[in-house]
Design a protein around this motif. Structure first.
Motif, PDB file in Angstrom:
ATOM      1  N   GLU A  72       5.864   8.980  -5.253  1.00  0.00           N
ATOM      2  CA  GLU A  72       5.294   7.736  -5.757  1.00  0.00           C
ATOM      3  C   GLU A  72       5.683   6.534  -4.907  1.00  0.00           C
ATOM      4  O   GLU A  72       4.853   5.661  -4.636  1.00  0.00           O
ATOM      5  CB  GLU A  72       5.726   7.506  -7.204  1.00  0.00           C
ATOM      6  CG  GLU A  72       5.086   6.271  -7.820  1.00  0.00           C
ATOM      7  CD  GLU A  72       5.436   6.109  -9.283  1.00  0.00           C
ATOM      8  OE1 GLU A  72       5.018   5.109  -9.879  1.00  0.00           O
ATOM      9  OE2 GLU A  72       6.142   6.994  -9.834  1.00  0.00           O
ATOM     10  N   LYS A  73       6.930   6.465  -4.454  1.00  0.00           N
ATOM     11  CA  LYS A  73       7.357   5.286  -3.696  1.00  0.00           C
ATOM     12  C   LYS A  73       6.612   5.188  -2.364  1.00  0.00           C
ATOM     13  O   LYS A  73       6.314   4.084  -1.882  1.00  0.00           O
ATOM     14  CB  LYS A  73       8.866   5.304  -3.467  1.00  0.00           C
ATOM     15  CG  LYS A  73       9.383   6.414  -2.565  1.00  0.00           C
ATOM     16  CD  LYS A  73      10.883   6.253  -2.334  1.00  0.00           C
ATOM     17  CE  LYS A  73      11.424   7.319  -1.379  1.00  0.00           C
ATOM     18  NZ  LYS A  73      12.865   7.150  -1.132  1.00  0.00           N
ATOM     19  N   HIS A  74       6.283   6.345  -1.779  1.00  0.00           N
ATOM     20  CA  HIS A  74       5.536   6.317  -0.524  1.00  0.00           C
ATOM     21  C   HIS A  74       4.073   5.958  -0.771  1.00  0.00           C
ATOM     22  O   HIS A  74       3.458   5.264   0.043  1.00  0.00           O
ATOM     23  CB  HIS A  74       5.645   7.669   0.181  1.00  0.00           C
ATOM     24  CG  HIS A  74       7.021   7.968   0.695  1.00  0.00           C
ATOM     25  ND1 HIS A  74       7.580   7.284   1.749  1.00  0.00           N
ATOM     26  CD2 HIS A  74       7.947   8.866   0.290  1.00  0.00           C
ATOM     27  CE1 HIS A  74       8.808   7.756   1.979  1.00  0.00           C
ATOM     28  NE2 HIS A  74       9.049   8.713   1.102  1.00  0.00           N
ATOM     29  N   ILE A  75       3.532   6.415  -1.888  1.00  0.00           N
ATOM     30  CA  ILE A  75       2.162   6.045  -2.234  1.00  0.00           C
ATOM     31  C   ILE A  75       2.057   4.530  -2.407  1.00  0.00           C
ATOM     32  O   ILE A  75       1.120   3.892  -1.907  1.00  0.00           O
ATOM     33  CB  ILE A  75       1.721   6.758  -3.522  1.00  0.00           C
ATOM     34  CG1 ILE A  75       1.558   8.266  -3.256  1.00  0.00           C
ATOM     35  CG2 ILE A  75       0.402   6.178  -4.044  1.00  0.00           C
ATOM     36  CD1 ILE A  75       1.246   9.066  -4.490  1.00  0.00           C
ATOM     37  N   LEU A  76       3.044   3.944  -3.087  1.00  0.00           N
ATOM     38  CA  LEU A  76       3.042   2.495  -3.275  1.00  0.00           C
ATOM     39  C   LEU A  76       3.177   1.768  -1.941  1.00  0.00           C
ATOM     40  O   LEU A  76       2.577   0.698  -1.745  1.00  0.00           O
ATOM     41  CB  LEU A  76       4.174   2.093  -4.219  1.00  0.00           C
ATOM     42  CG  LEU A  76       4.063   2.608  -5.662  1.00  0.00           C
ATOM     43  CD1 LEU A  76       5.275   2.184  -6.482  1.00  0.00           C
ATOM     44  CD2 LEU A  76       2.775   2.117  -6.312  1.00  0.00           C
ATOM     45  N   ALA A  77       3.945   2.337  -1.025  1.00  0.00           N
ATOM     46  CA  ALA A  77       4.084   1.732   0.303  1.00  0.00           C
ATOM     47  C   ALA A  77       2.764   1.796   1.069  1.00  0.00           C
ATOM     48  O   ALA A  77       2.377   0.834   1.748  1.00  0.00           O
ATOM     49  CB  ALA A  77       5.180   2.438   1.094  1.00  0.00           C
ATOM     50  N   TYR A  78       2.058   2.917   0.950  1.00  0.00           N
ATOM     51  CA  TYR A  78       0.756   3.041   1.598  1.00  0.00           C
ATOM     52  C   TYR A  78      -0.224   2.019   1.035  1.00  0.00           C
ATOM     53  O   TYR A  78      -0.977   1.377   1.772  1.00  0.00           O
ATOM     54  CB  TYR A  78       0.194   4.448   1.393  1.00  0.00           C
ATOM     55  CG  TYR A  78       1.000   5.550   2.032  1.00  0.00           C
ATOM     56  CD1 TYR A  78       1.660   5.353   3.237  1.00  0.00           C
ATOM     57  CD2 TYR A  78       1.101   6.803   1.434  1.00  0.00           C
ATOM     58  CE1 TYR A  78       2.403   6.365   3.819  1.00  0.00           C
ATOM     59  CE2 TYR A  78       1.834   7.820   2.004  1.00  0.00           C
ATOM     60  CZ  TYR A  78       2.488   7.595   3.194  1.00  0.00           C
ATOM     61  OH  TYR A  78       3.213   8.601   3.763  1.00  0.00           O
ATOM     62  N   VAL A  79      -0.211   1.893  -0.287  1.00  0.00           N
ATOM     63  CA  VAL A  79      -1.118   0.945  -0.939  1.00  0.00           C
ATOM     64  C   VAL A  79      -0.854  -0.475  -0.441  1.00  0.00           C
ATOM     65  O   VAL A  79      -1.785  -1.236  -0.154  1.00  0.00           O
ATOM     66  CB  VAL A  79      -0.958   1.020  -2.472  1.00  0.00           C
ATOM     67  CG1 VAL A  79      -1.692  -0.127  -3.145  1.00  0.00           C
ATOM     68  CG2 VAL A  79      -1.477   2.358  -2.989  1.00  0.00           C
ATOM     69  N   ALA A  80       0.411  -0.830  -0.346  1.00  0.00           N
ATOM     70  CA  ALA A  80       0.772  -2.178   0.133  1.00  0.00           C
ATOM     71  C   ALA A  80       0.282  -2.395   1.564  1.00  0.00           C
ATOM     72  O   ALA A  80      -0.197  -3.492   1.895  1.00  0.00           O
ATOM     73  CB  ALA A  80       2.287  -2.372   0.050  1.00  0.00           C
ATOM     74  N   SER A  81       0.389  -1.364   2.407  1.00  0.00           N
ATOM     75  CA  SER A  81      -0.058  -1.505   3.799  1.00  0.00           C
ATOM     76  C   SER A  81      -1.571  -1.672   3.875  1.00  0.00           C
ATOM     77  O   SER A  81      -2.074  -2.466   4.680  1.00  0.00           O
ATOM     78  CB  SER A  81       0.390  -0.296   4.625  1.00  0.00           C
ATOM     79  OG  SER A  81      -0.269   0.889   4.208  1.00  0.00           O
ATOM     80  N   VAL A  82      -2.303  -0.947   3.024  1.00  0.00           N
ATOM     81  CA  VAL A  82      -3.765  -1.103   3.002  1.00  0.00           C
ATOM     82  C   VAL A  82      -4.135  -2.507   2.556  1.00  0.00           C
ATOM     83  O   VAL A  82      -4.999  -3.167   3.154  1.00  0.00           O
ATOM     84  CB  VAL A  82      -4.407  -0.053   2.066  1.00  0.00           C
ATOM     85  CG1 VAL A  82      -5.902  -0.330   1.916  1.00  0.00           C
ATOM     86  CG2 VAL A  82      -4.187   1.355   2.598  1.00  0.00           C
ATOM     87  N   ASN A  83      -3.470  -3.005   1.511  1.00  0.00           N
ATOM     88  CA  ASN A  83      -3.760  -4.349   1.011  1.00  0.00           C
ATOM     89  C   ASN A  83      -3.497  -5.422   2.070  1.00  0.00           C
ATOM     90  O   ASN A  83      -4.250  -6.396   2.181  1.00  0.00           O
ATOM     91  CB  ASN A  83      -2.933  -4.633  -0.244  1.00  0.00           C
ATOM     92  CG  ASN A  83      -3.391  -3.816  -1.436  1.00  0.00           C
ATOM     93  OD1 ASN A  83      -4.501  -3.288  -1.451  1.00  0.00           O
ATOM     94  ND2 ASN A  83      -2.531  -3.691  -2.450  1.00  0.00           N
ATOM     95  N   ARG A  84      -2.415  -5.238   2.834  1.00  0.00           N
ATOM     96  CA  ARG A  84      -2.117  -6.204   3.900  1.00  0.00           C
ATOM     97  C   ARG A  84      -3.224  -6.210   4.942  1.00  0.00           C
ATOM     98  O   ARG A  84      -3.666  -7.274   5.403  1.00  0.00           O
ATOM     99  CB  ARG A  84      -0.769  -5.874   4.557  1.00  0.00           C
ATOM    100  CG  ARG A  84       0.444  -6.278   3.731  1.00  0.00           C
ATOM    101  CD  ARG A  84       1.697  -6.253   4.584  1.00  0.00           C
ATOM    102  NE  ARG A  84       1.950  -4.925   5.131  1.00  0.00           N
ATOM    103  CZ  ARG A  84       2.684  -3.992   4.520  1.00  0.00           C
ATOM    104  NH1 ARG A  84       3.230  -4.257   3.340  1.00  0.00           N
ATOM    105  NH2 ARG A  84       2.883  -2.815   5.080  1.00  0.00           N
TER     106      ARG A  84
END
Length: 302
Positions: A72-84
């Protein structure tokens, strides 16, 4: 003294690359391997600062092969990178495509809604692919938002593990290619999608369950691809008198098979079926014989 004079003359000539016509500069930038490198050219000079905005961008975020992507923590990190990335590219004049492949959508529904809104409203994309690789039940798939069922720009749309349940009409007037995968879908929704996509030329259904009768009446839809390799068994009747190209891939047993009721215009078929033959497989053999005799095409592949 002479050497210093030459240096000053050279400096006065300016940057010959920057002096090229803007169309050539944009072509050069479009040849860079990825969009990030295009943006990085903005630091070269004041002339290059905003040039990247005019370069058609391709945004590709594929996290499906990362072994850590299930956490989950890596999924959230991926999501943040896409949003940026989307935050930076919202000012781009033209985005060719936006692809995002990620394992799970759990606890990130609002972020995904933003991705869909970016694709259908902000970025005005022609090609959008969004697929999840969640190992769970199809009825728990991400719910495709209602605002996305109206779009006049998208030409290619691919969705995996996304529920399509429009409350009103579907209006995808410019769509030419549609791929739907790993989801439970009703015949009513399929009818809405087809009637709302009058220019659709290619339809792909990959492990789509819930449909027993697929009826395609559009004269423009000429290519149909059906894939089924999961354990969900049923019979699918195909009524598509105008398709000219058909692909069928997957598992075929006594509970799951395809019936071609009307494919009169078919020219080419690619068929690859894993057929289960029990010890007394007379019924399965009969099905195979009947299936291939209903292919009125002039060319058979596989």
């Amino acid at each position: 003294m002479e050497r210093q004079k030459k240096i000053m003359v050279a400096a006065g000539e300016g940057d010959r690359l920057s002096n090229l016509p803007e169309l050539i500069l944009l072509y050069i930038l479009s040849m860079l391997p990825n969009s990030k490198q295009v943006v990085q050219t903005s630091v070269l000079s004041s002339q290059w600062r905003f040039l990247w905005k005019s370069v058609p961008a391709s945004l590709d975020f594929d996290f499906s092969d990362d072994p850590k992507a299930y956490r989950e923590k890596h999924i959230l990190a991926y999501v943040a990178s896409v949003n940026r990335e989307l935050h930076y590219w919202r000012f781009c004049e033209k985005i060719k495509l936006f692809r995002v492949f990620i394992h799970s959508y759990v606890n990130i529904d609002r972020d995904i809604d933003f991705w869909v809104y970016f694709a259908t409203n902000i970025g005005k994309l022609e090609e959008f692919s969004m697929k999840f690789y969640v190992i769970t039940y199809p009825d728990l798939a991400y719910k495709f938002p209602e605002f996305a069922y109206t779009n006049t720009v998208l030409r290619n749309l691919a969705l995996g593990f996304c529920q399509l349940r429009p409350s009103g009409d579907v209006m995808w007037s410019n769509l030419v290619s549609l791929s739907i995968g790993d989801v439970d879908m009703t015949e009513d929704v399929m009818e809405k999608v087809l009637s709302g996509s009058p220019n659709l030329e290619c339809l792909e259904l990959d492990n789509v369950v819930g449909i027993r009768r697929l009826e395609i009446s559009s004269v423009k839809l000429r290519k149909l691809i059906l894939k089924h390799d999961n354990d969900e068994c049923h019979c699918l009747e195909i009524h598509a008198p105008y398709i000219r190209y058909l692909e069928i891939w997957g598992l075929c047993c006594k509970e799951m098979h395809f019936q071609l009721r009307n494919v009169a215009s078919l020219v080419t078929a690619v068929v690859s079926l894993n057929v289960y033959f029990p010890k007394n497989g007379e019924k399965e053999c009969k099905y195979c014989r009947n299936f291939f005799t209903t292919l009125p095409m002039s060319k058979i592949l596989n």
